[in-house]
Design a protein around this motif. Structure first.
Motif, PDB file in Angstrom:
ATOM      1  N   PRO A  58      -1.325  -4.132  16.256  1.00  0.00           N
ATOM      2  CA  PRO A  58      -2.230  -3.938  17.391  1.00  0.00           C
ATOM      3  C   PRO A  58      -1.758  -4.587  18.693  1.00  0.00           C
ATOM      4  O   PRO A  58      -2.304  -4.308  19.747  1.00  0.00           O
ATOM      5  N   GLY A  59      -0.719  -5.409  18.633  1.00  0.00           N
ATOM      6  CA  GLY A  59      -0.213  -6.048  19.848  1.00  0.00           C
ATOM      7  C   GLY A  59       0.725  -5.175  20.658  1.00  0.00           C
ATOM      8  O   GLY A  59       1.090  -5.521  21.775  1.00  0.00           O
ATOM      9  N   VAL A  60       1.106  -4.015  20.113  1.00  0.00           N
ATOM     10  CA  VAL A  60       1.993  -3.109  20.839  1.00  0.00           C
ATOM     11  C   VAL A  60       1.181  -2.418  21.931  1.00  0.00           C
ATOM     12  O   VAL A  60       0.079  -1.927  21.691  1.00  0.00           O
ATOM     13  N   GLN A  61       1.734  -2.378  23.133  1.00  0.00           N
ATOM     14  CA  GLN A  61       1.023  -1.770  24.257  1.00  0.00           C
ATOM     15  C   GLN A  61       0.732  -0.298  23.981  1.00  0.00           C
ATOM     16  O   GLN A  61       1.568   0.428  23.442  1.00  0.00           O
ATOM     17  N   PHE A  62      -0.435   0.132  24.387  1.00  0.00           N
ATOM     18  CA  PHE A  62      -0.861   1.512  24.174  1.00  0.00           C
ATOM     19  C   PHE A  62       0.108   2.499  24.813  1.00  0.00           C
ATOM     20  O   PHE A  62       0.394   3.564  24.260  1.00  0.00           O
ATOM     21  N   GLY A  63       0.652   2.136  25.949  1.00  0.00           N
ATOM     22  CA  GLY A  63       1.605   3.004  26.641  1.00  0.00           C
ATOM     23  C   GLY A  63       2.830   3.305  25.803  1.00  0.00           C
ATOM     24  O   GLY A  63       3.412   4.394  25.897  1.00  0.00           O
ATOM     25  N   PHE A  64       3.239   2.365  24.954  1.00  0.00           N
ATOM     26  CA  PHE A  64       4.386   2.602  24.086  1.00  0.00           C
ATOM     27  C   PHE A  64       4.059   3.651  23.027  1.00  0.00           C
ATOM     28  O   PHE A  64       4.908   4.472  22.670  1.00  0.00           O
ATOM     29  N   TYR A  65       2.837   3.625  22.515  1.00  0.00           N
ATOM     30  CA  TYR A  65       2.424   4.660  21.572  1.00  0.00           C
ATOM     31  C   TYR A  65       2.487   6.031  22.253  1.00  0.00           C
ATOM     32  O   TYR A  65       2.943   7.010  21.673  1.00  0.00           O
ATOM     33  N   LEU A  66       2.027   6.099  23.505  1.00  0.00           N
ATOM     34  CA  LEU A  66       2.057   7.362  24.243  1.00  0.00           C
ATOM     35  C   LEU A  66       3.488   7.825  24.498  1.00  0.00           C
ATOM     36  O   LEU A  66       3.786   9.020  24.394  1.00  0.00           O
ATOM     37  N   LYS A  67       4.386   6.886  24.816  1.00  0.00           N
ATOM     38  CA  LYS A  67       5.799   7.238  25.007  1.00  0.00           C
ATOM     39  C   LYS A  67       6.391   7.824  23.730  1.00  0.00           C
ATOM     40  O   LYS A  67       7.142   8.802  23.767  1.00  0.00           O
ATOM     41  N   ALA A  68       6.064   7.226  22.594  1.00  0.00           N
ATOM     42  CA  ALA A  68       6.574   7.715  21.315  1.00  0.00           C
ATOM     43  C   ALA A  68       6.021   9.106  21.021  1.00  0.00           C
ATOM     44  O   ALA A  68       6.765   9.995  20.587  1.00  0.00           O
ATOM     45  N   LEU A  69       4.727   9.316  21.259  1.00  0.00           N
ATOM     46  CA  LEU A  69       4.138  10.635  21.048  1.00  0.00           C
ATOM     47  C   LEU A  69       4.817  11.672  21.932  1.00  0.00           C
ATOM     48  O   LEU A  69       5.092  12.798  21.498  1.00  0.00           O
ATOM     49  N   TRP A  70       5.120  11.301  23.173  1.00  0.00           N
ATOM     50  CA  TRP A  70       5.811  12.207  24.086  1.00  0.00           C
ATOM     51  C   TRP A  70       7.207  12.528  23.560  1.00  0.00           C
ATOM     52  O   TRP A  70       7.620  13.688  23.519  1.00  0.00           O
ATOM     53  N   ALA A  71       7.948  11.506  23.156  1.00  0.00           N
ATOM     54  CA  ALA A  71       9.322  11.699  22.672  1.00  0.00           C
ATOM     55  C   ALA A  71       9.364  12.552  21.416  1.00  0.00           C
ATOM     56  O   ALA A  71      10.344  13.260  21.170  1.00  0.00           O
ATOM     57  N   LEU A  72       8.303  12.506  20.622  1.00  0.00           N
ATOM     58  CA  LEU A  72       8.231  13.283  19.386  1.00  0.00           C
ATOM     59  C   LEU A  72       7.554  14.634  19.599  1.00  0.00           C
ATOM     60  O   LEU A  72       7.270  15.357  18.649  1.00  0.00           O
ATOM     61  N   ASP A  73       7.271  14.948  20.862  1.00  0.00           N
ATOM     62  CA  ASP A  73       6.624  16.203  21.242  1.00  0.00           C
ATOM     63  C   ASP A  73       5.240  16.352  20.611  1.00  0.00           C
ATOM     64  O   ASP A  73       4.843  17.429  20.187  1.00  0.00           O
ATOM     65  N   LEU A  74       4.512  15.231  20.557  1.00  0.00           N
ATOM     66  CA  LEU A  74       3.157  15.228  19.997  1.00  0.00           C
ATOM     67  C   LEU A  74       2.093  14.887  21.042  1.00  0.00           C
ATOM     68  O   LEU A  74       0.915  14.817  20.714  1.00  0.00           O
ATOM     69  N   ILE A  75       2.504  14.668  22.282  1.00  0.00           N
ATOM     70  CA  ILE A  75       1.557  14.214  23.310  1.00  0.00           C
ATOM     71  C   ILE A  75       0.475  15.267  23.569  1.00  0.00           C
ATOM     72  O   ILE A  75      -0.689  14.926  23.776  1.00  0.00           O
ATOM     73  N   ASP A  76       0.836  16.557  23.508  1.00  0.00           N
ATOM     74  CA  ASP A  76      -0.169  17.605  23.732  1.00  0.00           C
ATOM     75  C   ASP A  76      -1.217  17.613  22.624  1.00  0.00           C
ATOM     76  O   ASP A  76      -2.396  17.822  22.890  1.00  0.00           O
ATOM     77  N   ASP A  77      -0.782  17.372  21.386  1.00  0.00           N
ATOM     78  CA  ASP A  77      -1.737  17.285  20.278  1.00  0.00           C
ATOM     79  C   ASP A  77      -2.702  16.132  20.500  1.00  0.00           C
ATOM     80  O   ASP A  77      -3.904  16.251  20.271  1.00  0.00           O
ATOM     81  N   PHE A  78      -2.166  15.007  20.956  1.00  0.00           N
ATOM     82  CA  PHE A  78      -2.985  13.818  21.186  1.00  0.00           C
ATOM     83  C   PHE A  78      -4.002  14.069  22.296  1.00  0.00           C
ATOM     84  O   PHE A  78      -5.185  13.786  22.136  1.00  0.00           O
TER      85      PHE A  78
END
Length: 109
Positions: A58-78
């Motif tokens: 839970p200490g990982v910044q939320f923005g990093f999760y969003l970057k990973a979703l973007w890099a994995l082409d999952l940001i639109d699903d999110f």
């Protein structure tokens, strides 16, 4: 109450959501046959951050999760899932237009 893996207490439901997101990111990365280092390089994160993120720390910044979703082409699903949370976009626009521009603490009299 379950102790959070971070120093601050984290609501159990929120911790479960972070764990699930980390698992989904790990699975998507592995399906794409990407190494953790490749994901780290593609998102300008450290390898340590990717490891912690996939573990649902839970200490990982939320923005990093969003970057990973973007890099994995999952940001639109999110983002499409976010649109389904709470009120719909039309209701959101109506409510938002009627909200005050600023909210100030009321003074005691």
């Amino acid at each position: 109450m379950k102790k959070s893996s971070d120093t601050a207490m984290f609501p159990l439901e929120a911790e479960d959501a972070v764990l699930l997101m980390g698992k989904k990111i790990r699975m998507a990365r592995r399906i794409r046959e990407m190494t953790q280092q490749h994901l780290a390089d593609g998102t300008e994160m450290s390898l340590n951050t990717v490891v912690k993120m996939e573990a649902g720390h839970p200490g990982v910044q939320f923005g990093f999760y969003l970057k990973a979703l973007w890099a994995l082409d999952l940001i639109d699903d999110f983002t499409s899932q976010l649109r389904n949370v709470g009120i719909n976009e039309t209701e959101f626009s109506l409510v938002e237009s009627n909200l005050p521009k600023t909210v100030r603490k009321k003074l005691k009299r």
